[in-house]
Design a protein around this motif. Structure first.
Motif, PDB file in Angstrom:
ATOM      1  N   GLU A   1      60.176  44.590  85.995  1.00 43.50           N
ATOM      2  CA  GLU A   1      60.991  45.696  86.491  1.00 43.50           C
ATOM      3  C   GLU A   1      60.143  46.742  87.228  1.00 43.50           C
ATOM      4  O   GLU A   1      60.637  47.435  88.118  1.00 43.50           O
ATOM      5  CB  GLU A   1      61.750  46.344  85.335  1.00 43.50           C
TER       6      GLU A   1
ATOM      7  N   TYR B   1      63.255  47.780  69.360  1.00 35.63           N
ATOM      8  CA  TYR B   1      63.727  46.566  70.024  1.00 35.63           C
ATOM      9  C   TYR B   1      64.069  45.475  69.020  1.00 35.63           C
ATOM     10  O   TYR B   1      64.658  44.451  69.366  1.00 35.63           O
ATOM     11  CB  TYR B   1      62.711  46.062  71.061  1.00 35.63           C
TER      12      TYR B   1
ATOM     13  N   GLU C   1      65.156  52.825  78.431  1.00 36.35           N
ATOM     14  CA  GLU C   1      66.333  52.383  79.183  1.00 36.35           C
ATOM     15  C   GLU C   1      66.339  50.873  79.344  1.00 36.35           C
ATOM     16  O   GLU C   1      67.392  50.224  79.253  1.00 36.35           O
ATOM     17  CB  GLU C   1      66.367  53.072  80.552  1.00 36.35           C
ATOM     18  N   LEU C   2      65.177  50.296  79.587  1.00 36.10           N
ATOM     19  CA  LEU C   2      65.078  48.842  79.732  1.00 36.10           C
ATOM     20  C   LEU C   2      65.496  48.143  78.440  1.00 36.10           C
ATOM     21  O   LEU C   2      66.241  47.162  78.468  1.00 36.10           O
ATOM     22  CB  LEU C   2      63.645  48.462  80.125  1.00 36.10           C
TER      23      LEU C   2
ATOM     24  N   ALA D   1      67.430  49.342  76.055  1.00 34.21           N
ATOM     25  CA  ALA D   1      68.855  49.588  75.822  1.00 34.21           C
ATOM     26  C   ALA D   1      69.740  48.704  76.697  1.00 34.21           C
ATOM     27  O   ALA D   1      70.852  48.335  76.295  1.00 34.21           O
ATOM     28  CB  ALA D   1      69.176  51.058  76.072  1.00 34.21           C
ATOM     29  N   GLN D   2      69.264  48.343  77.900  1.00 33.11           N
ATOM     30  CA  GLN D   2      70.085  47.589  78.845  1.00 33.11           C
ATOM     31  C   GLN D   2      69.922  46.077  78.739  1.00 33.11           C
ATOM     32  O   GLN D   2      70.601  45.336  79.466  1.00 33.11           O
ATOM     33  CB  GLN D   2      69.764  48.030  80.278  1.00 33.11           C
ATOM     34  N   ARG D   3      69.057  45.614  77.854  1.00 32.86           N
ATOM     35  CA  ARG D   3      68.887  44.161  77.735  1.00 32.86           C
ATOM     36  C   ARG D   3      70.202  43.490  77.342  1.00 32.86           C
ATOM     37  O   ARG D   3      70.907  43.956  76.438  1.00 32.86           O
ATOM     38  CB  ARG D   3      67.820  43.817  76.704  1.00 32.86           C
ATOM     39  N   ALA D   4      70.513  42.403  78.006  1.00 29.49           N
ATOM     40  CA  ALA D   4      71.778  41.714  77.742  1.00 29.49           C
ATOM     41  C   ALA D   4      71.844  41.167  76.319  1.00 29.49           C
ATOM     42  O   ALA D   4      72.894  41.179  75.682  1.00 29.49           O
ATOM     43  CB  ALA D   4      71.964  40.582  78.751  1.00 29.49           C
TER      44      ALA D   4
ATOM     45  N   GLN E   1      70.174  41.534  72.551  1.00 25.90           N
ATOM     46  CA  GLN E   1      69.336  42.323  71.663  1.00 25.90           C
ATOM     47  C   GLN E   1      68.958  41.464  70.451  1.00 25.90           C
ATOM     48  O   GLN E   1      69.816  41.139  69.633  1.00 25.90           O
ATOM     49  CB  GLN E   1      70.079  43.582  71.198  1.00 25.90           C
TER      50      GLN E   1
END
Length: 301
Positions: free
Chosen positions: A107, A156, A282-283, A285-288, A290
């Motif tokens: 990213e 995470y 943010e990365l 939190a946005q992972r498809a 978890q």
């Protein structure tokens, strides 16, 4: 004296004239002085933006620009493999932590390099605190000691707490008392991994226990099997994985898990790198997908 009195009105008039000139200068006196002064101030005023322009023209926060300009994200990690989080298979680093580090680097649009010259989890964290690396992704829990020198990302993955207990030694310690009572008010020897978050967790959650530190997880297992310590303390995933791989250990050892205790794992970020911290949060939190302890264990099975 008479001479001085005669000069006073002249001095007063002179002072008023100077004030008027000064006011005129400030307010835009004759000859366009205001324009020249304003222009000089504007030329002297520095650029107030804290952003850094990188080679591709983007304006980035300094901590992100540092990594982008270098073209590489440097990540500290424990030298000892810790599957399923990170381990070498067929000459390649694989695992859930490796996947997360790769995603962060991707990213950011940079290459990824792991620095695995660290023998303890604490030294992995200290590498970030000292600016030797950009971040740490290495099965790292949050502790009060670490919170004084680095930032933690949001979790995470969350791991439950567990004990691996030597059956014979524990029976001697417990006597007629029920297991939950003995565990909650534990006073026996408790093996923990040196330089890990489990040192702090052990002191906090079992203040009456006698902590014994061991350098590696295999050393802890051997200590429990031989009865050198009554119990060892680590995350549920590691304990469950061990018992699955070696079911015969159930004759000597038993497990206790704690539903009310968790060890959230986080990415470690330098104390000054606040934009990088926000980016990593943010990365995550946005992972498809978890990951959870159960999902990782199912994948292993």
């Amino acid at each position: 004296m008479n001479r001085l009195r005669q000069l006073l009105p002249l001095l007063a008039a002179l002072c008023l004239g100077l004030s008027a000139c000064g006011g005129a200068w400030a307010q835009g006196g004759p000859g366009g002085q205001k324009t020249r002064a304003a222009g000089a101030d504007a030329a002297a005023e520095p650029d107030r933006s804290p952003l850094v322009k990188v080679a591709d023209g983007r304006m980035l926060a300094p901590d992100i620009a540092r990594i982008v300009n270098r073209g590489e994200l440097v990540v500290s990690q424990l030298a000892t493999d810790n599957p399923p989080f990170f381990s070498v298979k067929n000459g390649e680093l694989v695992g859930t932590d490796i996947d997360l580090a790769k995603l962060i680097a991707s990213e950011l649009g940079v290459k990824l390099r792991f620095d695995r010259n660290y023998k303890t989890f604490d030294s992995v964290v200290e590498a970030v605190a000292q600016g030797k690396v950009d971040i740490a992704v290495s099965r790292l829990g949050r502790t009060l000691k670490r919170a004084q020198m680095v930032h933690f990302s949001i979790s995470y993955i969350k791991l439950g707490h567990a004990m691996l207990i030597n059956r014979m030694r524990f029976a001697q310690l417990a006597g007629d008392r029920p297991l939950p009572q003995v565990v909650r008010d534990y006073t026996g020897t408790l093996g923990v991994l040196a330089g890990s978050s489990w040192e702090e967790f052990g002191r906090r959650n079992f203040p009456k226990a006698k902590l014994v530190k061991y350098p590696t997880w295999p050393d802890l297992i051997e200590a429990a099997k031989k009865g050198e310590v009554t119990a060892v303390y680590r995350d549920e995933m590691e304990v469950v994985q061990l018992m699955r791989e070696e079911p015969g250990l159930a004759l000597t050892l038993r497990t206790v898990t704690f539903s009310d205790l968790e060890a959230p794992l986080s990415v470690i970020v330098g104390i000054r790198d606040l934009t990088l911290l926000s980016f990593v949060n943010e990365l995550i939190a946005q992972r498809a997908v978890q990951p959870t302890a159960d999902s990782v264990l199912r994948a292993l099975k």
